[in-house]
Write an enzyme that holds these catalytic residues in place. Structure first.
Site, short mmCIF file in Angstrom:
data_model
loop_
_atom_site.label_atom_id
_atom_site.label_comp_id
_atom_site.label_asym_id
_atom_site.label_seq_id
_atom_site.Cartn_x
_atom_site.Cartn_y
_atom_site.Cartn_z
N TYR A 214 4.05 -5.48 9.65
CA TYR A 214 4.05 -3.91 9.51
C TYR A 214 5.03 -3.64 10.22
CZ TYR A 214 -0.81 -4.20 7.83
OH TYR A 214 -1.82 -4.47 6.86
N HIS B 274 0.88 -1.06 -0.17
CA HIS B 274 -0.16 0.07 -0.13
C HIS B 274 0.66 1.22 0.14
CE1 HIS B 274 -3.63 -2.22 1.18
NE2 HIS B 274 -2.55 -3.28 1.47
#
Ligand code: HEM
Ligand code: HEM
Lengths: 356, 180
Positions: free
Chosen positions: A332, A63
């Site tokens: 992440y 993303h």
């Protein structure tokens, strides 16, 4: 010091003992740190695959392209009986958010991405944090990080052709019948001409914890209030940043609003399985309105330092044992570690112009 | 002052408790940053909580250390060995303080609050900043690996005293369960 007669005889044995103790300690530490490989897929393997051979330094490994948002969540109090978090008591809290498109390329054309995302980060006055990353699909194709890794591998471009190999993709989906719901969504999904007219889903389920400590599994979604939904070809000629330009123009006129809708599970729903949809008759609670008022380019924007790790949860929301959800934390963090280090060292390796 | 041959029980207790916690934290730390398993989230919460506990424990230990009499090193140690012993102890204490602090700062730099065992929120020492995150994340990694190296040296030296030289040094930190 007294010298016992046994001492000299034992001395070699004693040295060997020390050697063995130290060797076992060092070896087991290096083993735990993965220096001899790791039988499981690791966060580092995942991020290596996501970023591909040529990572875009300083950007998120997934993303990568997006814009920062500023806004507030106006809670109506309807979710307060289910979650003790102060965020859901009637009242408002500001947030930093981000609209993005899936993929590792911060320069990718907006309309080419199969998935769009909306991420939120809250800090309450009582020092609680809530972060969530939501995607346009309501489910994922697989149940485990290992299968997700296989999926990404199958979808990655073949080094020989530069394109994904359709036979590998087909083989993957055949081996994973749990992907049926995802594929069905994909077939009927029609991308719209605005970030503001999409619906974004938490996909993973979480537990809401009420004031008595009782828990109830739930999923949430940001449901657009904008009514001017158009197919994406309305902005087909607006260039690679079509969605960002559309958003900027829209925000110059009025705020962009979403309802934050929670769907509560029944006893029969498996909250650890992100591949299935829950039946339509499940209780829905509209917790309030997300009001986006401002946007900024991401690299110097307020969202750049934030990782929207969905395991950052306030009191009143807890993680389920969903394996996909739990895999997200370490991945992440690894992506964050890499881009933070590159940002600090001001490393760049790709043309930056045009990157938002 | 009367000569003592052992550390006081309070010092022994805190030494072995922090040794156990810190070595577990080192193993947990390097495993959890790779793991995609469902235990990872709980492990990370535990890591931060125990890390904060270690910080408190080390502070108490240091204060205790300032006020207690400690056993002298054996007289036959060379000046070099004495220096190595003192210096390595200072480095150990320094790392035990700076590592949990770097973890705390790393979390603040990421915009997060540290709340050990969910009991209280530690104050945020610095504002959220991605470059500060990079500094403290990399420091946390470097310092923890250095700590592991110093611990290996420390254990080697302790075993050398106990098994090879058979002097009073290792004994001085062990609990005695038998009556002398
Ligand atoms: C339910 C499934 C998932 C959803 C809804 C989801 C959603 C998102 C969203 C919205 C973002 C962008 C956040 C932002 O704007 O900063 C993101 C980033 C990311 N995702 Fe996922 N994701 C999912 C599963 C996974 C899994 C299983 C992995 C890997 C194990 C993964 C790895 C990443 C990484 C590395 C980033 C970049 C994080 C950063 O640097 O900030 N995602 N994801
Ligand atoms: C005795 C104290 C501590 C020890 C020995 C320790 C040890 C470690 C180790 C070995 C790692 C892996 C580093 C690497 O290989 O790069 C790690 C990671 C980590 N530590 Fe600690 N730590 C301690 C205290 C703390 C504290 C107090 C916090 C926060 C409050 C903390 C937060 C973290 C976090 C968030 C990570 C993972 C970072 C990532 O996912 O990239 N640690 N720790």
């Amino acid at each position: 010091m007294s010298t016992s007669p046994n001492k000299k005889i034992n001395i070699n044995k004693r040295y060997s003992l020390i050697f063995v103790v130290i060797a076992v300690l060092v070896f087991s530490f290096l083993y735990a740190a993965g220096l001899f490989g790791n039988k499981d897929v690791t966060a580092q393997d995942f991020v290596n695959l996501q970023q591909s051979a040529k990572p875009y330094f300083g950007f998120r490994r997934a993303h990568a392209k997006g814009v920062c948002l500023q806004g507030e969540f106006i809670a109506n109090g309807a979710l307060a009986p289910f979650s003790q978090s102060s965020l859901f008591q009637a009242g408002s809290n500001t947030f930093t958010g981000r609209f993005s498109i899936a993929g590792n390329n911060p320069l990718a054309p907006d309309l080419a991405a199969p998935v769009r995302s909306f991420a939120l980060s809250f800090t309450t006055t009582d020092g609680e944090h809530w972060r969530t990353g939501m995607n346009t699909p309501p489910v994922v194709a697989v149940r485990t990080p290992e299968a997700f890794f296989e999926q990404l591998t199958a979808l990655s471009p073949d080094p020989a052709t530069g394109k994904p190999d359709p036979s590998k993709i087909k083989a993957f989906f055949q081996a994973h019948p749990e992907s049926a719901t995802f594929n069905h969504w994909k077939q009927q999904y029609q991308a719209t001409s605005s970030f503001a007219t999409e619906q974004y889903h938490s996909i993973n389920a979480f537990y809401l914890i009420d004031a008595k400590g009782q828990r109830r599994a739930a999923r949430w979604a940001a449901v657009p209030q904008a009514t001017d939904k158009q197919p994406e070809n309305a902005i087909a000629n607006a260039g690679p940043d079509a969605l960002q330009l559309e958003l900027a123009a829209r925000l110059a006129q009025q705020p962009v609003k979403f309802d934050l809708m929670f769907t509560l599970a029944n006893q029969t729903d498996d909250e650890t399985d992100p591949t299935v949809l829950w039946p339509d008759d499940r209780e829905q609670v509209n917790a309030g309105t997300l009001v986006i008022t401002q946007w900024q380019a991401q690299q110097d924007g307020t969202c750049n330092g934030i990782t929207f790790d969905p395991l950052v949860l306030p009191k009143g929301i807890e993680a389920t044992k969903d394996p996909i959800l739990n895999a997200r934390g370490a991945a992440y963090a690894e992506s964050y570690r890499r881009r933070a280090k590159e940002t600090l060292l001001q490393q760049t390796n790709q043309p930056q112009q045009g990157a938002h | 002052m009367a000569k003592i041959t052992e550390f006081p029980a309070s010092a022994k207790f805190m030494h072995w408790l922090s040794a156990l916690l810190i070595i577990s934290m080192l193993f947990l730390g390097v495993s959890m940053i790779q793991s995609l398993a469902t235990w990872q989230h709980t492990a990370l919460q535990l890591h931060k909580s125990i890390g904060a506990l270690v910080l408190v424990l080390v502070l108490i230990r240091l204060i205790n250390r300032l006020f207690m009499q400690i056993p002298a090193l054996p007289a036959d140690l060379s000046a070099m060995q004495r220096f190595a012993a003192k210096a390595s102890h200072i480095v150990l204490y320094a790392l035990m303080l700076v590592i949990p602090l770097s973890g705390w700062l790393m979390q603040n730099a990421a915009g997060l609050t540290v709340s050990p065992f969910g009991i209280l929120n530690l104050p945020s020492l610095i504002p959220a900043n991605i470059k500060a995150y990079a500094v403290f994340r990399e420091l946390h990694g470097l310092l923890t690996w250095s700590l592991f190296a110093v611990i290996v040296l420390h254990i080697s030296a302790a075993l050398h005293h106990g098994l090879i030289r058979q002097d009073s040094v290792l004994q001085s930190m062990l609990f005695r369960f038998k009556n002398k």
